[in-house]
Design an enzyme around this catalytic site. Structure first.
Site, PDB file in Angstrom:
ATOM      1  N   GLY A  33       0.830  -1.197   0.000  1.00  0.00           N
ATOM      2  CA  GLY A  33       0.000   0.000   0.000  1.00  0.00           C
ATOM      3  C   GLY A  33       0.861   1.241   0.000  1.00  0.00           C
ATOM      4  N   CYS A  34       0.313   2.336   0.466  1.00  0.00           N
ATOM      5  CA  CYS A  34       1.039   3.593   0.515  1.00  0.00           C
ATOM      6  C   CYS A  34       2.323   3.415   1.323  1.00  0.00           C
ATOM      7  CB  CYS A  34       0.160   4.670   1.152  1.00  0.00           C
ATOM      8  SG  CYS A  34       1.004   6.244   1.387  1.00  0.00           S
TER       9      CYS A  34
END
Length: 183
Positions: A33-34
């Site tokens: 993810g981020c």
């Protein structure tokens, strides 16, 4: 320098290089993810020397954030972790990684959606790959539908400076990453 001392010196140099490689520091690469949240939470692990946000897994050289988020590069937001294996093992880092992101979400983490937010382990050695296979199997045996990819590491491209230490610089906690005990 006579031959006897030259041989000792050469042996010393080889032993130093071997010891540095084996004991002082290693790298690990995870995409979950981020990268801001993964970076922030990995930095808190004892034995981690540094964490750098960047990109890996695509075919575009020296990609920018704008290019990666356009879904045209094949890269994932990835962190490069430099760690001391005498203090923390690769397995411990891998378990932490699997607890600070949701390895059951395909191409997303929370509100961040797209292939650049995929869950992926980029391994450097066969031992790392085998460790990842084992950890994923433990999670599957516990009923988790793990979608995390395992891929040989390729070139890591450091992200722009404003992405580095983002949570610390902006005094925020990550929104898409919360540690959930799974082991």
């Amino acid at each position: 320098m006579d031959a006897k001392y030259r041989n000792y010196f050469t042996l010393f140099v080889y032993l130093y290089i071997y010891a540095k490689t084996l004991y002082m520091e290693r790298k690990a690469y995870f995409a979950g993810g981020c990268f801001w949240g993964v970076e922030h939470l990995m930095q808190q692990q004892e034995g981690v020397i540094s964490v750098v946000s960047g990109y890996m897994g695509g075919d575009k050289e020296n990609p920018t954030y704008q290019q990666v988020k356009s879904h045209t590069t094949g890269h994932a937001e990835t962190v490069e972790i430099t760690y001391n294996p005498q203090i923390v093992s690769y397995e411990t880092l891998l378990k932490l990684f699997m607890e600070i992101h949701d390895p059951t979400q395909l191409n997303r983490q929370g509100v961040d959606v797209g292939p650049q937010y995929r869950s992926e382990i980029f391994y450097l050695t066969e031992e790392e790959r085998e460790c990842a296979v084992g950890i994923i199997q433990i999670l599957k045996d516990k009923g988790f539908d793990v979608v995390t990819r395992m891929t040989p590491a390729s070139r890591f491209w450091m992200a722009e400076e404003y992405h580095q230490n983002y949570c610390e610089v902006h005094h925020i906690e990550p929104e898409c990453h919360v540690r959930v005990k799974r082991f």
